[in-house]
Design a protein around this motif. Structure first.
Motif, PDB file in Angstrom:
ATOM      1  N   ILE A  76      11.113 -16.856 -22.951  1.00  0.00           N
ATOM      2  CA  ILE A  76      11.909 -17.136 -24.151  1.00  0.00           C
ATOM      3  C   ILE A  76      12.756 -18.389 -23.940  1.00  0.00           C
ATOM      4  N   GLY A  77      13.318 -18.561 -22.749  1.00  0.00           N
ATOM      5  CA  GLY A  77      14.081 -19.780 -22.445  1.00  0.00           C
ATOM      6  C   GLY A  77      13.214 -21.017 -22.551  1.00  0.00           C
ATOM      7  N   ALA A  78      11.979 -20.928 -22.056  1.00  0.00           N
ATOM      8  CA  ALA A  78      11.051 -22.054 -22.184  1.00  0.00           C
ATOM      9  C   ALA A  78      10.746 -22.331 -23.649  1.00  0.00           C
ATOM     10  N   TRP A  79      10.598 -21.281 -24.460  1.00  0.00           N
ATOM     11  CA  TRP A  79      10.354 -21.449 -25.889  1.00  0.00           C
ATOM     12  C   TRP A  79      11.516 -22.181 -26.562  1.00  0.00           C
ATOM     13  N   VAL A  80      12.736 -21.778 -26.242  1.00  0.00           N
ATOM     14  CA  VAL A  80      13.919 -22.409 -26.840  1.00  0.00           C
ATOM     15  C   VAL A  80      13.936 -23.899 -26.507  1.00  0.00           C
ATOM     16  N   ALA A  81      13.640 -24.242 -25.263  1.00  0.00           N
ATOM     17  CA  ALA A  81      13.674 -25.646 -24.843  1.00  0.00           C
ATOM     18  C   ALA A  81      12.523 -26.449 -25.440  1.00  0.00           C
ATOM     19  N   LEU A  82      11.339 -25.882 -25.438  1.00  0.00           N
ATOM     20  CA  LEU A  82      10.166 -26.646 -25.875  1.00  0.00           C
ATOM     21  C   LEU A  82       9.959 -26.660 -27.386  1.00  0.00           C
ATOM     22  N   SER A  83      10.482 -25.668 -28.087  1.00  0.00           N
ATOM     23  CA  SER A  83      10.261 -25.607 -29.532  1.00  0.00           C
ATOM     24  C   SER A  83      10.888 -26.796 -30.255  1.00  0.00           C
ATOM     25  N   VAL A  84      12.062 -27.218 -29.836  1.00  0.00           N
ATOM     26  CA  VAL A  84      12.694 -28.366 -30.507  1.00  0.00           C
ATOM     27  C   VAL A  84      12.037 -29.679 -30.102  1.00  0.00           C
ATOM     28  N   VAL A  85      11.367 -29.686 -28.971  1.00  0.00           N
ATOM     29  CA  VAL A  85      10.653 -30.896 -28.549  1.00  0.00           C
ATOM     30  C   VAL A  85       9.350 -31.032 -29.325  1.00  0.00           C
ATOM     31  N   THR A 160      15.963 -20.076 -33.103  1.00  0.00           N
ATOM     32  CA  THR A 160      17.028 -20.083 -32.095  1.00  0.00           C
ATOM     33  C   THR A 160      17.852 -18.799 -32.176  1.00  0.00           C
ATOM     34  N   LEU A 161      18.141 -18.353 -33.391  1.00  0.00           N
ATOM     35  CA  LEU A 161      18.897 -17.114 -33.577  1.00  0.00           C
ATOM     36  C   LEU A 161      18.154 -15.908 -32.993  1.00  0.00           C
ATOM     37  N   ALA A 162      16.874 -15.770 -33.324  1.00  0.00           N
ATOM     38  CA  ALA A 162      16.079 -14.641 -32.809  1.00  0.00           C
ATOM     39  C   ALA A 162      15.939 -14.722 -31.285  1.00  0.00           C
ATOM     40  N   SER A 163      15.732 -15.924 -30.776  1.00  0.00           N
ATOM     41  CA  SER A 163      15.631 -16.093 -29.313  1.00  0.00           C
ATOM     42  C   SER A 163      16.949 -15.714 -28.639  1.00  0.00           C
ATOM     43  N   GLY A 164      18.070 -16.108 -29.233  1.00  0.00           N
ATOM     44  CA  GLY A 164      19.383 -15.751 -28.695  1.00  0.00           C
ATOM     45  C   GLY A 164      19.608 -14.249 -28.685  1.00  0.00           C
ATOM     46  N   LEU A 165      19.199 -13.576 -29.763  1.00  0.00           N
ATOM     47  CA  LEU A 165      19.331 -12.115 -29.811  1.00  0.00           C
ATOM     48  C   LEU A 165      18.523 -11.452 -28.703  1.00  0.00           C
ATOM     49  N   LEU A 166      17.278 -11.891 -28.533  1.00  0.00           N
ATOM     50  CA  LEU A 166      16.435 -11.308 -27.486  1.00  0.00           C
ATOM     51  C   LEU A 166      16.990 -11.597 -26.101  1.00  0.00           C
ATOM     52  N   ILE A 167      17.406 -12.827 -25.868  1.00  0.00           N
ATOM     53  CA  ILE A 167      17.944 -13.201 -24.557  1.00  0.00           C
ATOM     54  C   ILE A 167      19.211 -12.421 -24.248  1.00  0.00           C
ATOM     55  N   ALA A 168      20.113 -12.335 -25.212  1.00  0.00           N
ATOM     56  CA  ALA A 168      21.370 -11.610 -24.980  1.00  0.00           C
ATOM     57  C   ALA A 168      21.113 -10.137 -24.692  1.00  0.00           C
ATOM     58  N   ALA A 169      20.214  -9.521 -25.455  1.00  0.00           N
ATOM     59  CA  ALA A 169      19.930  -8.096 -25.254  1.00  0.00           C
ATOM     60  C   ALA A 169      19.247  -7.844 -23.909  1.00  0.00           C
ATOM     61  N   LEU A 170      18.213  -8.617 -23.601  1.00  0.00           N
ATOM     62  CA  LEU A 170      17.469  -8.391 -22.364  1.00  0.00           C
ATOM     63  C   LEU A 170      18.298  -8.737 -21.126  1.00  0.00           C
ATOM     64  N   ALA A 171      19.003  -9.856 -21.172  1.00  0.00           N
ATOM     65  CA  ALA A 171      19.824 -10.247 -20.022  1.00  0.00           C
ATOM     66  C   ALA A 171      21.021  -9.301 -19.861  1.00  0.00           C
ATOM     67  N   GLY A 172      21.572  -8.840 -20.961  1.00  0.00           N
ATOM     68  CA  GLY A 172      22.654  -7.854 -20.876  1.00  0.00           C
ATOM     69  C   GLY A 172      22.177  -6.575 -20.229  1.00  0.00           C
TER      70      GLY A 172
END
Length: 191
Positions: A76-85, A160-172
């Motif tokens: 998901i982190g890779a998606w966040v970085a590469l999607s805007v590129v 970005t919002l959906a990725s943030g939700l997933l990252i926050a939930a999984l990392a938490g």
């Protein structure tokens, strides 16, 4: 003179009473059936505690589950970085935000995955940092005024919002589980 620890029972005595070579191996004292709670010298198989096996299996299952979650966080982190590129046209602030935050999330998720693959406990601090970055990714689209389209594939805002939700939930969850595992290990080490 008798030793208070009972070490005199181990001496070879010729009268065959206690601890001598003539002692009947089939005889057991009442203290042989006592469970000390340590697993050493108790019951059927001395040196093997069934609780240790259960704990080991539970830890292996936990490690597999958490390593998969860490891998998902890295993707998901890779998606966040590469999607805007590759996909989205955003402002320079939103671009650099997603590239930097996505890169850090990718690196941290990969780091935790690497630690678990090498039987090193998960880092609570790294997981907590990733959870905070996930919360930032929830707030950032509105603050950085990312364009909002109709769906995830058309909108950097929703992606970005959906990725943030997933990252926050999984990392938490990873941080919570790592803290729980550390407290269990610490409590068992004290006992």
């Amino acid at each position: 003179m008798s030793n208070s620890n009972g070490d005199d029972r181990d001496r070879d005595r010729s009268d065959g009473v206690e601890g001598g070579a003539d002692r009947d191996e089939g005889m057991r004292s009442p203290s042989d059936d006592v469970d000390s709670g340590t697993g050493v010298g108790d019951r059927d198989d001395p040196g093997r505690d069934r609780r240790d096996e259960t704990t080991r299996v539970a830890n292996e299952e936990r490690r597999r589950k958490i390593s998969v979650i860490s891998g998902i966080i890295a993707v998901i982190g890779a998606w966040v970085a590469l999607s805007v590129v590759a996909l989205y046209d955003v402002s320079s602030a939103a671009f650099w935000n997603n590239v930097l935050v996505g890169g850090v999330v990718f690196a941290a998720g990969a780091y935790n995955y690497y630690r678990l693959a090498n039987d090193i406990p998960l880092s609570v601090g790294v997981s907590g940092l990733v959870a905070l970055l996930g919360i930032w990714l929830i707030v950032a689209p509105a603050l950085l005024e990312m364009p909002a389209g109709l769906g995830l594939t058309e909108s950097p805002f929703w992606s970005t919002l959906a990725s943030g939700l997933l990252i926050a939930a999984l990392a938490g969850y990873n941080a919570y589980d790592a803290r729980e595992a550390r407290s269990v290990a610490t409590d068992s080490a004290r006992a």
